[in-house]
Design a protein around this motif. Structure first.
Motif, mmCIF file in Angstrom:
data_model
loop_
_atom_site.group_PDB
_atom_site.id
_atom_site.type_symbol
_atom_site.label_atom_id
_atom_site.label_comp_id
_atom_site.label_asym_id
_atom_site.label_seq_id
_atom_site.Cartn_x
_atom_site.Cartn_y
_atom_site.Cartn_z
ATOM 1 N N GLY A 40 41.688 116.170 9.922
ATOM 2 C CA GLY A 40 42.251 116.948 11.009
ATOM 3 C C GLY A 40 43.723 116.688 11.245
ATOM 4 N N PHE A 41 44.249 117.431 12.218
ATOM 5 C CA PHE A 41 45.663 117.310 12.595
ATOM 6 C C PHE A 41 45.870 116.081 13.473
ATOM 7 C CE2 PHE A 41 45.355 121.860 11.665
ATOM 8 C CZ PHE A 41 46.496 122.051 10.895
ATOM 9 N N TYR A 78 48.425 116.319 8.617
ATOM 10 C CA TYR A 78 47.045 116.796 8.502
ATOM 11 C C TYR A 78 46.360 116.004 7.398
ATOM 12 C CZ TYR A 78 42.980 119.773 7.821
ATOM 13 O OH TYR A 78 41.690 120.244 7.715
ATOM 14 N N GLY A 88 46.404 114.301 2.262
ATOM 15 C CA GLY A 88 47.053 114.884 3.425
ATOM 16 C C GLY A 88 48.530 115.097 3.201
ATOM 17 N N LYS A 215 44.729 111.800 17.183
ATOM 18 C CA LYS A 215 43.976 112.742 16.364
ATOM 19 C C LYS A 215 43.358 113.811 17.263
ATOM 20 C CE LYS A 215 41.357 111.179 12.972
ATOM 21 N NZ LYS A 215 40.410 112.095 13.605
#
Length: 477
Positions: A40-41, A78, A88, A215
């Motif tokens: 995730g970002f 990310y 990432g 996160k």
């Protein structure tokens, strides 16, 4: 490393009653999936130190040995996780702060870096809350330079691009929060001035950064099993006091320690050092923890030349203690300590990268917490024109805990500069003070005040110190 979850090491294949089926091979079980989700970002902030070993190629110039600087900024990225592998992309932007050379040293050229930006791909190995990664990409640095020597008087600015390579370790200490420690190298090549003669400046940059990320996707499910060794009930005052007095306790704390040193320098001015010292336990497995202890000094330093003070951030020190979760009566921790040249002005730091071992030993009989923290650091990099470093530190501590959260404390910081002249190496203080554990609303805190007199000290250094500390404590629930 933390052992993989599950008690089965091999997955047995169903065996029939026939001898032929009994000869079938047994296959190994697939690795269990990590318990922490890194996908995730994320968005975060960082701070640290940067330095160059580059040189201005000016004939006869012996006064420019590179620069050291404090850096701080933000990063975003990310992650995509596949089992124990992570891929990432990350970008960051840092401002750089560096003042003038130490006066009255002459110089034929100066360089100031204003900002640093990078973007890179990341690839890593995940083991539950731990991520070990490497990154490769590009970096951009904006610099100003000044040349001043016979026949040349020039100022200019430039933004240069180069390649970036780095390694780091990151730890998920909360479902949405991670901490990271990273080393980066940016190869910028040479910047040539439009002067006659042309002057080349090599500016390859090294950085060490401490960072925290938020996160947007939770790393842990809403319900998790409490970790072994963490109490589910609130601690009593004395238990919490003992933990707060233990440098390697399994307790998150953020101390703010003010050290006011009187009669420093040739003008007998006051030196002020505010140490911001977050302490965070990082779990390896059921038997071992790593305790991260960062020391970021905010300094008001008397000048050795003028009757004034220089204010800013000093060199940042990072300690890691590997300690058993069930140590017995003697509690101990061993690990590395290093210091990065992050001072915002040369007078506030040593301009060197320092590295060495550190250790803590303590015991907690009855109402007492008694122990010692020791380390020694040597210079291994940084500005080649700054003095080499070989320094020792020992901090014995004795605390006696009383009713209602009160305690008596003594923790003098004994130091030795092994490279100083005979009779100028040691600083040995004696003293102590009083403190208390209490709450500000629902927030547990520890506070104390103490005084120390330096019975042995180098010439021109402070003779008295007033120390006051307020620590925010975050016991596990």
């Amino acid at each position: 490393m933390k052992p993989f979850l599950g008690s089965a090491a091999l997955l047995a294949i169903c065996v029939s009653v026939t001898a032929r089926a009994a000869d079938m091979p047994v296959k190994a079980a697939p690795l269990p999936s990590p318990t922490y989700n890194w996908s995730g970002f994320y968005l975060g902030a960082n701070l640290g130190g940067a330095w160059t070993n580059g040189s201005l190629n000016i004939p006869g110039n012996n006064f420019y040995g590179g620069i050291t600087e404090f850096i701080g900024g933000v990063q975003a990225g990310y992650n995509f996780q596949v089992g124990h592998l992570l891929f990432g992309v990350e970008g960051d932007f840092d401002g750089a702060t560096f003042g003038h050379p130490p006066l009255p040293t002459p110089t034929l050229g100066t360089v100031r870096q204003n900002w640093i930006g990078t973007i890179a791909g990341r690839a890593g190995l995940v083991q539950d809350e731990w991520l070990f990664y490497a990154k490769l990409g590009g970096g951009w640095v904006h610099s100003n330079a000044t040349l001043s020597f016979p026949g040349v008087n020039w100022q200019g600015s430039n933004t240069s691009a180069g390649w970036l390579a780095g390694v780091g370790v990151e730890y998920g200490f909360k479902p949405n929060w991670t901490l990271k420690l990273e080393y980066d190298y940016i190869g910028l090549g040479n910047w040539t001035s439009p002067t006659v003669p042309p002057i080349q400046l090599n500016r390859d940059l090294q950085m060490v950064k401490l960072g925290a990320n938020y996160k947007f996707e939770r790393g842990l499910p809403d319900t998790v099993t409490p970790r072994a060794g963490h109490s589910a009930e609130p601690s009593e005052d004395e238990d919490l006091a003992k933990k707060s007095q233990n440098p390697i306790a399994d307790l998150v704390s953020v101390p703010f320690q003010s050290n006011t040193n009187f009669n420093a320098g040739p003008f007998n001015r006051t030196q002020e050092v505010l140490n911001i010292q977050p302490v965070i336990p990082l779990r390896i497995n059921a038997d071992w923890n790593v305790i991260s202890r960062t020391i970021m000094p905010v300094v008001s330093q008397p000048s050795p030349f003028f009757n004034n003070n220089t204010n800013g951030i000093g060199d940042i020190t990072q300690q890691f203690f590997f300690t058993p979760t069930h140590p017995g009566s003697l509690i101990w921790g061993l690990g590395p300590v290093f210091t990065v040249p992050s001072a915002t002005d040369p007078i506030l730091g040593q301009g060197k990268v320092l590295l060495g071992p550190t250790a803590v030993f303590l015991t907690t009989p009855g109402h007492w917490v008694i122990g010692v923290l020791v380390n020694n650091q040597w210079s291994v990099g940084g500005d080649p024109l700054r003095q080499s470093v070989n320094q020792f530190l020992a901090q014995p501590f004795v605390n006696y805990n009383m009713a209602h959260g009160w305690f008596l404390t003594s923790s003098p910081v004994i130091t030795a500069n092994w490279l100083a002249a005979s009779g100028q190496q040691w600083t040995v203080p004696v003293g102590g003070g009083v403190g208390r554990i209490f709450k500000l609303g629902d927030q547990p805190v520890s506070a104390y005040i103490s005084g120390y007199y330096n019975v042995v000290r180098p010439t021109g250094t402070p003779n008295w110190q007033l120390r006051a500390e307020l620590s925010l404590l975050f016991p596990e629930r």
